[in-house]
Design a protein around this motif. Sequence first.
Motif, PDB file in Angstrom:
ATOM      1  N   TYR A  68     -14.546   2.680 -37.994  1.00 15.58           N
ATOM      2  CA  TYR A  68     -14.001   1.161 -38.361  1.00 15.58           C
ATOM      3  C   TYR A  68     -13.065   1.068 -39.173  1.00 15.58           C
ATOM      4  O   TYR A  68     -12.229   0.320 -39.034  1.00 15.58           O
ATOM      5  N   SER A  69     -13.219   1.689 -40.296  1.00 16.21           N
ATOM      6  CA  SER A  69     -12.418   1.402 -41.463  1.00 16.21           C
ATOM      7  C   SER A  69     -10.870   1.934 -41.184  1.00 16.21           C
ATOM      8  O   SER A  69      -9.898   1.473 -41.576  1.00 16.21           O
ATOM      9  N   ALA A 128      -9.555  -0.978 -39.058  1.00 14.46           N
ATOM     10  CA  ALA A 128      -9.662  -1.983 -39.543  1.00 14.46           C
ATOM     11  C   ALA A 128      -8.600  -3.126 -39.323  1.00 14.46           C
ATOM     12  O   ALA A 128      -8.806  -4.418 -38.858  1.00 14.46           O
ATOM     13  N   ALA A 181     -17.674  -4.461 -41.683  1.00  9.53           N
ATOM     14  CA  ALA A 181     -16.764  -4.366 -42.759  1.00  9.53           C
ATOM     15  C   ALA A 181     -17.561  -4.464 -44.095  1.00  9.53           C
ATOM     16  O   ALA A 181     -17.029  -3.502 -44.945  1.00  9.53           O
ATOM     17  N   ASP A 205      -6.627  -5.917 -44.550  1.00 10.45           N
ATOM     18  CA  ASP A 205      -7.152  -5.156 -43.342  1.00 10.45           C
ATOM     19  C   ASP A 205      -8.219  -5.827 -42.442  1.00 10.45           C
ATOM     20  O   ASP A 205      -8.320  -5.795 -41.072  1.00 10.45           O
ATOM     21  N   ILE A 206      -9.189  -6.592 -43.212  1.00 12.24           N
ATOM     22  CA  ILE A 206     -10.587  -7.174 -42.607  1.00 12.24           C
ATOM     23  C   ILE A 206      -9.940  -8.460 -41.831  1.00 12.24           C
ATOM     24  O   ILE A 206     -10.661  -8.735 -40.756  1.00 12.24           O
TER      25      ILE A 206
END
Length: 868
Positions: A712-713, A716, A736, A753-754
């Motif tokens: 995911y990161s 992101a 997150a 990014d989030i």
Amino acid sequence: MESSPLCAFFNSSNELWRSLYDLNPAQANVFFTGLKKCSIDVAKAANIAKLGQLACLYPVDANLLEDSSRNKLLELLKNCKGDVKNVYQKLTKSMNVMSFNASQLGELGDAAAGLGMKQLASLSKEAVVGSLSTLSKIEGFSKSQKEALLKAAGVADIISKGNVASLGKLASALDSSALGSIPAAALATAFADSSFAASTAAMEPLQKKSLVLSFLKTKSADEALSILPPALITEMTTKKLQEASALSTELLGKMPWNKGQALVVMAKAFSNLKTTEDFKKLGRAAQGITCEQITGMAVDSLEALSASDSLSRDQIRCASTAYFKTAKSFTTITSDEISKIPSNYLLYLKSFKDVEAVPTANCTFVVSVFAKAEHRLLGKSSKRREEVLNYIKTCMSFNSTDKLTANQVNQLGNVLCMFGPAEIDKLSNNNLKEAVDQLRGCGKFEGDVKASLRTKIIDTYGAFETWTFDTVNELQTLASLFNESEINKLSASVDLKETLKSILSQVKEPEGFVPADVNFTPDVTSLKSSFGKIVINLFFKVSRRKRALTCSGITIPTKDLILELGSSSSALTVDQLGCLSNDTFKETVDILGDITAFPMEKLTALKTVALMAYPTPTNNDIAGLKRITVAFTAAEINTYFATPNIDALAAIGKYQDWSSDATVAATAKQIVENFLKSNASNTLLSKDLLALGYLLCAFTPEQIAAVSAAEYSSAASNIGKLKCSLPVLTALKNKAVEAFGAPSAWTTVQMQDIGTLTAALTSAEFSAISKEKMSYITPEAVSLIPPAVFQTLTIDQLRFLGTENLAAVSSQQKASLDTTKALALNENSGATVTPTSAPLTSASASLACESPLAAAIALALTLLALSH
């Protein structure tokens, strides 16, 4: 007519025709009509040789040309600057290329872009492979054409032999699996080839990510920055970018960094910026300079930075404060000193009273500075606009614009974009004509301003029915103030078609989320629709063109028509789209599948045609349909798309339709269910998550919980652009937290990014975010924060929310604040204004409204917040 000047000139000189680079079809038509009256046969090779740039708009049916004439025309087309693919298509339509060898295919050159899908499918492998040195450099191929050529060439063999560079621009049609299989060493060699490097600009995010991941398996971040083409850099994660050390000024300026990446590179490289030239060359890296860094900059560096078009409103506001801290008092400032002030900094001067302190004798120099300022930096509702306008009225000694001279109108420059309805109403007709050049660059007009400008234009240019294409050409985007029925009153002509085409080509839709208050892109919907209807009418009106067969009385669009319409094919009716032949559909699916203006009924008609053209569609066929797939039912997905691959999902997942409609969302869930049967959530890689796009919104919270936090990161920044339903948005926010830690520990880079997932934070989680980080919440995330949570933000948090984010705050969010907090929020504007409880005007209310999807998400998040 044989003795006319045109005839004599054509027969005696070639020089003029060679230099007419700016000809449009309407002008070319006049010349060709004149030559016909001269009895000059432009189908003969000898006469074609004299055409020069007229050849670029050749109108004669290419089927009537002899080989010598066709070859001569092909030779001339190589000198054309514009898009001549339509001419190539006419020239190659009747060619039997099945027997072509490599030499013959290569000799076609750019004309190969005119070959149809059936022709490309008939080419031999030997012919394609043997002519790759030519085909790989051709610009005009569509993605479908590239795929057909790659299939004919046997691309797997080429890659396995390490000859991937030979594919050149065709490489943009390779699937992610093929791209991901190329080792870093081979990629480094391929990127040295200019055509292969250029192909990356046409790739989708999944393809780019696949290349970047493959390269970084064995290469460092510094090697990536020095070897990867700029188009791939956006797919480097900020975490990887933090490993880089070799960040020269030249490198900073040439890369298309996103905001998070820019923050990373400027944190590393800012101290190395020594000269004003360094700041002028920053390009998109400039968006990563923090206010703290700006505050410490020298005046000459601030002046150099002011020229950057990558600065945010927050950065300009900060730079303005820093610049004027060391500036001379406005009460004693000289005209020369005023003239040197960066115009955008003056626009964001903290207190407008400073401007008003300028000696009256020098106020005209202040006006000149404001005239150069970019008005779009101020939101439409900003009171600073009113302050600027009032100051200029006082300085120039006019209470009403009917007192302005033509010279004064020209002096106002961008300030004209700040005129309200009263100022426009009072403009004389002559002065409106003086102002048109500037007004058409202002962008979007709305509400009372739009109504006043419409009326004034009609007063000045006469009744709509009397307008010619020259009138529309003079108005340019201002013609978009009028609705489709009004524009349709104009006489349809080739000239009007070309004028509208030119206007539409200049308007680019902004990328990503843009709040209504700062969205100045003209709404050209009416122009686009009228252009489409004119093209259709003229296409079937031309006597030499045979009318297509009818489908229950419907005139069927042809390949040529759809190619000419482009995105304006949205003007075709449901019946016309439903009557497309299989061949026409296959030849134009690249265009039809990517039109965002098609409503569901038209997409459904195209889906029906698609299932006739592809009775048993492959993943590649489905990928080619793109947005048309949103018209599929869940049952049809099970029948035709039971085993989707990631490339197909990437092609269709980028459309927000998947999360904005309940019926479509059900289809999306079925697609996801089919995909996860052979790709469990916990096995998905970052490139898979990226590729899913809005289809990720169809995941259940449980499926998202199973996704790897590390994967995911790495995706992101792509996921952070999505607007999903409450359960999904919350589940992604939890992911997150798992990847980056508690929200209180999120860095400014991570917050970029989030993205939208920040909107799912609870009041308690928001309370832990420091005021200094508030401006790093993305505007789209701000627009989604539920009012019940928004009102719990502290006074300091609201004060530091930022100018960019202020524009994204909705009327409901503002209404949730008490007076003290509302004042704190307003400190982010370009002017200090005391908020009132007065109701919004119709114009401002329309600006404050968010989309139905955003409102639904905000409501759902509010309910969640209240339940805690």
